[in-house]
Write a protein that holds these residues in place. Sequence first.
Motif, PDB file in Angstrom:
ATOM      1  N   ALA A 188       0.657  -0.961  -0.014  1.00  0.00           N
ATOM      2  CA  ALA A 188      -0.238   0.226  -0.024  1.00  0.00           C
ATOM      3  C   ALA A 188       0.643   0.954   0.004  1.00  0.00           C
ATOM      4  CB  ALA A 188      -0.686   0.082   1.140  1.00  0.00           C
ATOM      5  N   LEU A 189       2.314   1.318   0.579  1.00  0.00           N
ATOM      6  CA  LEU A 189       2.667   2.439   0.896  1.00  0.00           C
ATOM      7  C   LEU A 189       3.694   2.660  -0.883  1.00  0.00           C
ATOM      8  CD1 LEU A 189       4.355   4.916   3.007  1.00  0.00           C
ATOM      9  CD2 LEU A 189       5.771   3.125   3.279  1.00  0.00           C
ATOM     10  N   GLU A 190       3.994   1.807  -0.821  1.00  0.00           N
ATOM     11  CA  GLU A 190       4.659   2.255  -2.259  1.00  0.00           C
ATOM     12  C   GLU A 190       3.846   2.766  -3.002  1.00  0.00           C
ATOM     13  OE1 GLU A 190       5.604  -1.046  -6.331  1.00  0.00           O
ATOM     14  OE2 GLU A 190       5.172  -2.217  -3.568  1.00  0.00           O
ATOM     15  N   TYR A 191       2.425   2.145  -3.262  1.00  0.00           N
ATOM     16  CA  TYR A 191       2.130   2.582  -4.609  1.00  0.00           C
ATOM     17  C   TYR A 191       1.117   3.595  -3.951  1.00  0.00           C
ATOM     18  CZ  TYR A 191       1.710  -1.226  -7.217  1.00  0.00           C
ATOM     19  OH  TYR A 191       1.234  -2.471  -8.400  1.00  0.00           O
ATOM     20  N   TYR A 192       0.567   4.502  -3.047  1.00  0.00           N
ATOM     21  CA  TYR A 192       0.465   5.273  -3.032  1.00  0.00           C
ATOM     22  C   TYR A 192       1.340   6.390  -2.424  1.00  0.00           C
ATOM     23  CZ  TYR A 192      -4.237   4.723   0.034  1.00  0.00           C
ATOM     24  OH  TYR A 192      -5.000   4.008   0.519  1.00  0.00           O
ATOM     25  N   SER A 193       3.139   5.679  -2.341  1.00  0.00           N
ATOM     26  CA  SER A 193       3.928   7.052  -2.770  1.00  0.00           C
ATOM     27  C   SER A 193       4.356   7.159  -4.442  1.00  0.00           C
ATOM     28  CB  SER A 193       5.401   6.393  -1.992  1.00  0.00           C
ATOM     29  OG  SER A 193       5.332   6.072  -0.687  1.00  0.00           O
ATOM     30  N   ARG A 194       3.761   5.703  -4.774  1.00  0.00           N
ATOM     31  CA  ARG A 194       3.787   6.743  -6.904  1.00  0.00           C
ATOM     32  C   ARG A 194       2.425   7.522  -6.852  1.00  0.00           C
ATOM     33  NH1 ARG A 194       4.612   0.589  -8.861  1.00  0.00           N
ATOM     34  NH2 ARG A 194       6.969  -0.009  -8.574  1.00  0.00           N
ATOM     35  N   ALA A 195       1.853   7.274  -6.256  1.00  0.00           N
ATOM     36  CA  ALA A 195       0.008   8.386  -7.006  1.00  0.00           C
ATOM     37  C   ALA A 195       0.802   9.978  -6.612  1.00  0.00           C
ATOM     38  CB  ALA A 195      -0.748   7.489  -5.555  1.00  0.00           C
ATOM     39  N   ARG A 196       1.186   9.668  -4.941  1.00  0.00           N
ATOM     40  CA  ARG A 196       1.959  11.904  -4.569  1.00  0.00           C
ATOM     41  C   ARG A 196       2.227  12.029  -5.457  1.00  0.00           C
ATOM     42  NH1 ARG A 196       5.047  12.152   1.525  1.00  0.00           N
ATOM     43  NH2 ARG A 196       5.701  10.771   0.290  1.00  0.00           N
ATOM     44  N   GLU A 197       2.985  11.631  -7.106  1.00  0.00           N
ATOM     45  CA  GLU A 197       3.733  11.939  -7.287  1.00  0.00           C
ATOM     46  C   GLU A 197       2.975  12.721  -8.635  1.00  0.00           C
ATOM     47  OE1 GLU A 197       6.384   9.477  -9.377  1.00  0.00           O
ATOM     48  OE2 GLU A 197       7.381   9.129  -7.268  1.00  0.00           O
ATOM     49  N   TYR A 198       1.779  12.162  -8.391  1.00  0.00           N
ATOM     50  CA  TYR A 198       0.645  12.491 -10.172  1.00  0.00           C
ATOM     51  C   TYR A 198      -0.538  13.314  -8.999  1.00  0.00           C
ATOM     52  CZ  TYR A 198       3.425   9.624 -12.749  1.00  0.00           C
ATOM     53  OH  TYR A 198       5.030   7.994 -13.159  1.00  0.00           O
ATOM     54  N   LEU A 199      -0.759  13.113  -7.570  1.00  0.00           N
ATOM     55  CA  LEU A 199      -1.691  13.178  -7.659  1.00  0.00           C
ATOM     56  C   LEU A 199      -1.395  14.849  -6.271  1.00  0.00           C
ATOM     57  CD1 LEU A 199      -4.089  10.777  -7.073  1.00  0.00           C
ATOM     58  CD2 LEU A 199      -4.477  11.763  -8.533  1.00  0.00           C
ATOM     59  N   LEU A 200      -0.819  16.172  -6.594  1.00  0.00           N
ATOM     60  CA  LEU A 200       0.172  16.569  -6.191  1.00  0.00           C
ATOM     61  C   LEU A 200      -1.515  17.193  -4.303  1.00  0.00           C
ATOM     62  CD1 LEU A 200       2.257  18.002  -7.755  1.00  0.00           C
ATOM     63  CD2 LEU A 200       2.689  16.294  -6.341  1.00  0.00           C
ATOM     64  N   THR A 201      -2.727  17.998  -4.637  1.00  0.00           N
ATOM     65  CA  THR A 201      -3.590  18.730  -4.256  1.00  0.00           C
ATOM     66  C   THR A 201      -4.735  17.696  -3.830  1.00  0.00           C
ATOM     67  OG1 THR A 201      -5.300  18.421  -6.346  1.00  0.00           O
ATOM     68  CG2 THR A 201      -3.394  19.897  -6.272  1.00  0.00           C
ATOM     69  N   ASP A 202      -4.107  15.535  -4.167  1.00  0.00           N
ATOM     70  CA  ASP A 202      -4.755  15.702  -3.537  1.00  0.00           C
ATOM     71  C   ASP A 202      -4.618  14.990  -2.030  1.00  0.00           C
ATOM     72  OD1 ASP A 202      -6.320  12.586  -2.612  1.00  0.00           O
ATOM     73  OD2 ASP A 202      -6.438  11.768  -4.499  1.00  0.00           O
ATOM     74  N   ALA A 203      -5.144  15.220  -0.948  1.00  0.00           N
ATOM     75  CA  ALA A 203      -5.392  15.543   0.731  1.00  0.00           C
ATOM     76  C   ALA A 203      -5.088  13.844   0.751  1.00  0.00           C
ATOM     77  CB  ALA A 203      -5.758  16.052   1.263  1.00  0.00           C
TER      78      ALA A 203
END
Length: 203
Positions: A188-203
């Motif tokens: 989960a941490l791996e995919y959330y970390s990747r997601a942060r790179e593209y969803l900069l405004t997603d709280a």
Amino acid sequence: MQNRGQKIFFLLLIVIYLLPTSLEAASAKFHVDVGLNHFYKKRFLEAYREFKAALDKDPKYAEAHYNLGRVYKAQGFIKEALIEFQIALRLNPAYLAAQRELDSIKASLEQDVRTQLKIQGQETVQQTEFSTLPADEAEKKGRQLLNQGKSGEAIRYFEQAWRQNPNNGQLLKMVGFLYFQQNRFSNALEYYSRAREYLLTDA
């Protein structure tokens, strides 16, 4: 008179020479007969012992090998059964019952191999179909499985969709969420970390 005495003497020698062989053969046949009685009453251990005893008396007794093969086959020891039927045929090439058993086992094994190959072929086809599934179809299938409560299976399809669309942060977020639900926190941490790179405004 002397010639007659010599003939009798030689006949006695022949009888003495052949007697042990005939007794051994009779003894081996006796064990086979007793073994068959056990075999037909499904007392396979006793039958096995008798057929082995027959072979101890006469290792070249084809009928003992054949019946030992039948015991092995009845107990599911197919490899051992094959060997015994082959020995019986080698000792007596005209042994039709042994040939039938051998043919039956070989046909059964060939059928099993064909079935295994068919299953493997289907799995290969399914795997190929899965790996070539377009991103939108894979995502759609993943959402269907998610609605059915099959989150474990859904992950595969969302990951497949993401592999074809690696910049899709929403897919990364979805996979991270599904792994989190399964308590697989490192995934989960791996995919959330990747997601942060593209969803900069997603709280």
